[in-house]
Write a protein that holds these residues in place. Structure first.
Motif, PDB file in Angstrom:
ATOM      1  N   ARG A  12      -7.425   7.613  -6.169  1.00  0.00           N
ATOM      2  CA  ARG A  12      -7.072   9.018  -6.403  1.00  0.00           C
ATOM      3  C   ARG A  12      -8.309   9.907  -6.513  1.00  0.00           C
ATOM      4  O   ARG A  12      -8.196  11.132  -6.580  1.00  0.00           O
ATOM      5  CB  ARG A  12      -6.204   9.153  -7.651  1.00  0.00           C
ATOM      6  CG  ARG A  12      -4.829   8.520  -7.551  1.00  0.00           C
ATOM      7  CD  ARG A  12      -3.883   9.024  -8.633  1.00  0.00           C
ATOM      8  NE  ARG A  12      -4.425   8.912  -9.961  1.00  0.00           N
ATOM      9  CZ  ARG A  12      -4.307   7.852 -10.752  1.00  0.00           C
ATOM     10  NH1 ARG A  12      -3.646   6.775 -10.323  1.00  0.00           N
ATOM     11  NH2 ARG A  12      -4.832   7.829 -11.958  1.00  0.00           N
ATOM     12  N   GLN A 205      -0.056  11.585 -13.058  1.00  0.00           N
ATOM     13  CA  GLN A 205       1.113  10.841 -12.616  1.00  0.00           C
ATOM     14  C   GLN A 205       2.314  11.071 -13.534  1.00  0.00           C
ATOM     15  O   GLN A 205       2.153  11.306 -14.731  1.00  0.00           O
ATOM     16  CB  GLN A 205       0.832   9.339 -12.645  1.00  0.00           C
ATOM     17  CG  GLN A 205      -0.145   8.836 -11.631  1.00  0.00           C
ATOM     18  CD  GLN A 205      -0.135   7.332 -11.616  1.00  0.00           C
ATOM     19  OE1 GLN A 205       0.725   6.711 -11.010  1.00  0.00           O
ATOM     20  NE2 GLN A 205      -1.090   6.738 -12.302  1.00  0.00           N
ATOM     21  N   ASN A 206       3.482  10.971 -12.965  1.00  0.00           N
ATOM     22  CA  ASN A 206       4.699  10.881 -13.753  1.00  0.00           C
ATOM     23  C   ASN A 206       5.016   9.397 -13.911  1.00  0.00           C
ATOM     24  O   ASN A 206       5.750   8.809 -13.125  1.00  0.00           O
ATOM     25  CB  ASN A 206       5.848  11.603 -13.055  1.00  0.00           C
ATOM     26  CG  ASN A 206       7.151  11.523 -13.825  1.00  0.00           C
ATOM     27  OD1 ASN A 206       7.147  11.286 -15.038  1.00  0.00           O
ATOM     28  ND2 ASN A 206       8.270  11.684 -13.148  1.00  0.00           N
ATOM     29  N   ILE A 207       4.408   8.773 -14.922  1.00  0.00           N
ATOM     30  CA  ILE A 207       4.552   7.330 -15.120  1.00  0.00           C
ATOM     31  C   ILE A 207       5.854   7.065 -15.860  1.00  0.00           C
ATOM     32  O   ILE A 207       6.039   7.486 -16.999  1.00  0.00           O
ATOM     33  CB  ILE A 207       3.352   6.754 -15.898  1.00  0.00           C
ATOM     34  CG1 ILE A 207       2.048   7.107 -15.172  1.00  0.00           C
ATOM     35  CG2 ILE A 207       3.478   5.241 -16.036  1.00  0.00           C
ATOM     36  CD1 ILE A 207       0.795   6.688 -15.910  1.00  0.00           C
ATOM     37  N   LYS A 235       0.602  -0.135 -14.197  1.00  0.00           N
ATOM     38  CA  LYS A 235       1.231   0.935 -14.972  1.00  0.00           C
ATOM     39  C   LYS A 235       0.574   1.143 -16.342  1.00  0.00           C
ATOM     40  O   LYS A 235       0.310   2.271 -16.756  1.00  0.00           O
ATOM     41  CB  LYS A 235       2.709   0.591 -15.162  1.00  0.00           C
ATOM     42  CG  LYS A 235       3.646   1.766 -15.048  1.00  0.00           C
ATOM     43  CD  LYS A 235       5.076   1.284 -14.949  1.00  0.00           C
ATOM     44  CE  LYS A 235       5.995   2.462 -14.708  1.00  0.00           C
ATOM     45  NZ  LYS A 235       7.396   2.052 -14.583  1.00  0.00           N
ATOM     46  N   ASP A 238      -2.985   2.586 -15.892  1.00  0.00           N
ATOM     47  CA  ASP A 238      -2.876   3.983 -15.474  1.00  0.00           C
ATOM     48  C   ASP A 238      -2.471   4.886 -16.643  1.00  0.00           C
ATOM     49  O   ASP A 238      -2.964   6.000 -16.797  1.00  0.00           O
ATOM     50  CB  ASP A 238      -1.866   4.129 -14.333  1.00  0.00           C
ATOM     51  CG  ASP A 238      -2.522   4.103 -12.963  1.00  0.00           C
ATOM     52  OD1 ASP A 238      -3.715   4.449 -12.869  1.00  0.00           O
ATOM     53  OD2 ASP A 238      -1.850   3.758 -11.980  1.00  0.00           O
ATOM     54  N   HIS A 242      -4.694   7.911 -18.206  1.00  0.00           N
ATOM     55  CA  HIS A 242      -4.098   9.245 -18.291  1.00  0.00           C
ATOM     56  C   HIS A 242      -4.205   9.806 -19.712  1.00  0.00           C
ATOM     57  O   HIS A 242      -4.615  10.964 -19.911  1.00  0.00           O
ATOM     58  CB  HIS A 242      -2.636   9.170 -17.860  1.00  0.00           C
ATOM     59  CG  HIS A 242      -1.830  10.395 -18.174  1.00  0.00           C
ATOM     60  ND1 HIS A 242      -1.889  11.548 -17.423  1.00  0.00           N
ATOM     61  CD2 HIS A 242      -0.957  10.642 -19.188  1.00  0.00           C
ATOM     62  CE1 HIS A 242      -1.091  12.463 -17.965  1.00  0.00           C
ATOM     63  NE2 HIS A 242      -0.512  11.937 -19.024  1.00  0.00           N
ATOM     64  N   LEU A 267       1.327  15.128 -10.012  1.00  0.00           N
ATOM     65  CA  LEU A 267       1.540  14.436  -8.744  1.00  0.00           C
ATOM     66  C   LEU A 267       3.014  14.315  -8.389  1.00  0.00           C
ATOM     67  O   LEU A 267       3.365  14.061  -7.233  1.00  0.00           O
ATOM     68  CB  LEU A 267       0.910  13.038  -8.791  1.00  0.00           C
ATOM     69  CG  LEU A 267      -0.612  13.018  -9.012  1.00  0.00           C
ATOM     70  CD1 LEU A 267      -1.110  11.588  -9.124  1.00  0.00           C
ATOM     71  CD2 LEU A 267      -1.331  13.749  -7.890  1.00  0.00           C
ATOM     72  N   GLU A 269       5.065  12.036  -8.953  1.00  0.00           N
ATOM     73  CA  GLU A 269       5.543  10.658  -8.844  1.00  0.00           C
ATOM     74  C   GLU A 269       4.417   9.722  -9.260  1.00  0.00           C
ATOM     75  O   GLU A 269       3.298  10.151  -9.515  1.00  0.00           O
ATOM     76  CB  GLU A 269       5.961  10.345  -7.398  1.00  0.00           C
ATOM     77  CG  GLU A 269       4.829  10.501  -6.379  1.00  0.00           C
ATOM     78  CD  GLU A 269       5.261  10.168  -4.973  1.00  0.00           C
ATOM     79  OE1 GLU A 269       5.843   9.077  -4.778  1.00  0.00           O
ATOM     80  OE2 GLU A 269       5.020  10.994  -4.070  1.00  0.00           O
ATOM     81  N   GLU A 270       4.734   8.455  -9.321  1.00  0.00           N
ATOM     82  CA  GLU A 270       3.708   7.470  -9.619  1.00  0.00           C
ATOM     83  C   GLU A 270       2.841   7.230  -8.388  1.00  0.00           C
ATOM     84  O   GLU A 270       3.333   6.947  -7.308  1.00  0.00           O
ATOM     85  CB  GLU A 270       4.339   6.146 -10.081  1.00  0.00           C
ATOM     86  CG  GLU A 270       5.005   6.238 -11.445  1.00  0.00           C
ATOM     87  CD  GLU A 270       5.485   4.880 -11.949  1.00  0.00           C
ATOM     88  OE1 GLU A 270       5.207   3.861 -11.275  1.00  0.00           O
ATOM     89  OE2 GLU A 270       6.124   4.838 -13.008  1.00  0.00           O
ATOM     90  N   MET A 271       1.534   7.392  -8.563  1.00  0.00           N
ATOM     91  CA  MET A 271       0.562   7.084  -7.509  1.00  0.00           C
ATOM     92  C   MET A 271      -0.495   6.177  -8.114  1.00  0.00           C
ATOM     93  O   MET A 271      -1.541   6.648  -8.569  1.00  0.00           O
ATOM     94  CB  MET A 271      -0.080   8.362  -6.953  1.00  0.00           C
ATOM     95  CG  MET A 271       0.862   9.269  -6.204  1.00  0.00           C
ATOM     96  SD  MET A 271      -0.040  10.638  -5.409  1.00  0.00           S
ATOM     97  CE  MET A 271       1.321  11.588  -4.707  1.00  0.00           C
TER      98      MET A 271
END
Length: 309
Positions: A12, A205-207, A235, A238, A242, A267, A269-271
């Motif tokens: 990223r 991210q939206n984890i 996950k 990340d 974050h 973002l 979504e999860e990236m």
């Protein structure tokens, strides 16, 4: 004192590079000339070191595209018995980018957070400026960067001259802005009012950690598998990166107020930091953020140059 801080975030990092490339094109100067101090963690350390060597951001972006697929080529599905990725191609990429330069060869103030795993303490690699007492300037630049990139489980620890093992600085300073504030106060003797920081993230991210029926969470929830490939998603790591970045951003905004400019974007979504398929999308998002924030960036860099340190 203008300081540039770049977050960690694996592949990223192309989001941050796209913003920096746009800054170079807008101001027609190497981005390093616009700042007094450069700091970067993990993938941000790659970018920060490249900036100190006056590497064009367009060139660095192409290197990320070219090497990303090789660096994130799995040697293990999960990482139980060996790291998910070998550091072979990452090491080769950094050695080609930075050669045999040591920290002593870098005059531009450069800060690279890492972790001294052997002694269990946070550590900051510093370039050759100011008070260097207690800092090993003989470390190769690529070695310092590799240390900051060595995410646990995903890459093996980096052996620094057989003195200690080192791992990802993102574990304590994924956003190195507080490291920069401390440096400005104690090593450059600046007051808080003299510090300005441009902080660039790698996307928010939206984890998804949704509520489910299993209250006894294990590896399946924290590091979920993708079926049928059995590829594990980073996950938990990340999430930790974050939280580290956003908490630092919150405190820096309180401390510096309008002298702290944070460039980041949801973002949606999860990236995961090791998922190369999102490269083009992240680059485009970085360009959009620059376009949206051009005025604020221009005001931050109002004199178009760094101040004397």
């Amino acid at each position: 004192m203008k300081m540039l801080c770049i977050d960690g975030g694996g592949i990223r990092g192309v989001f941050a590079i796209a913003i920096l490339q746009a800054i170079e094109e807008e101001f027609q100067r190497p981005v390093g000339e616009l700042f007094d101090v450069i700091a970067g963690t993990s993938t941000g350390s790659v970018i920060a070191a490249a900036i100190c060597l006056k590497t064009e951001m367009s060139e660095l972006l192409e290197s990320y595209k070219r090497y990303g697929r090789k660096i994130f080529d799995r040697q293990a599905k999960v990482g139980f018995f060996k790291s998910v990725y070998s550091d072979r191609y990452l090491r080769r990429f950094l050695q080609q980018a930075f050669g045999e330069l040591t920290l002593a060869d870098i005059d531009k103030p450069l800060l690279i957070p890492a972790v001294d795993l052997t002694h269990g303490r946070p550590y900051v690699h510093r370039s050759n400026y100011g008070d260097t007492k207690g800092h090993d300037l003989s470390v190769k630049l690529w070695d310092a960067v590799l240390s900051s990139c060595s995410a646990p489980v995903y890459f093996p620890p980096n052996n620094i001259n057989n003195k200690y093992l080192s791992i990802d600085g993102g574990l304590w300073a994924n956003n190195p802005s507080l490291v920069c504030i401390t440096e400005a106060l104690h090593n450059f003797n600046k007051s808080m009012s003299e510090i300005k920081i441009l902080s660039i993230g790698t996307g928010q991210q939206n984890i998804d950690f949704s509520i489910d029926d299993d209250k006894y969470w294990g590896i399946k929830q924290w590091l979920p598998f993708q079926l049928p490939s059995m590829k594990v998603t980073p996950k938990l790591l990340d999430l930790a990166l974050h939280l580290s970045s956003e908490s630092v951003s919150y405190h820096c905004k309180l401390l510096l107020e309008n002298r702290y400019l944070r460039l980041n974007e949801e973002l949606g979504e999860e990236m995961p930091f090791d998922e190369i398929k999102f490269i083009d999308e992240l680059i485009e998002l970085g360009k959009q953020v620059f376009k949206k924030k051009t005025g604020e960036i221009g005001n931050f860099l109002s004199d178009n140059r760094g101040s004397k340190v």
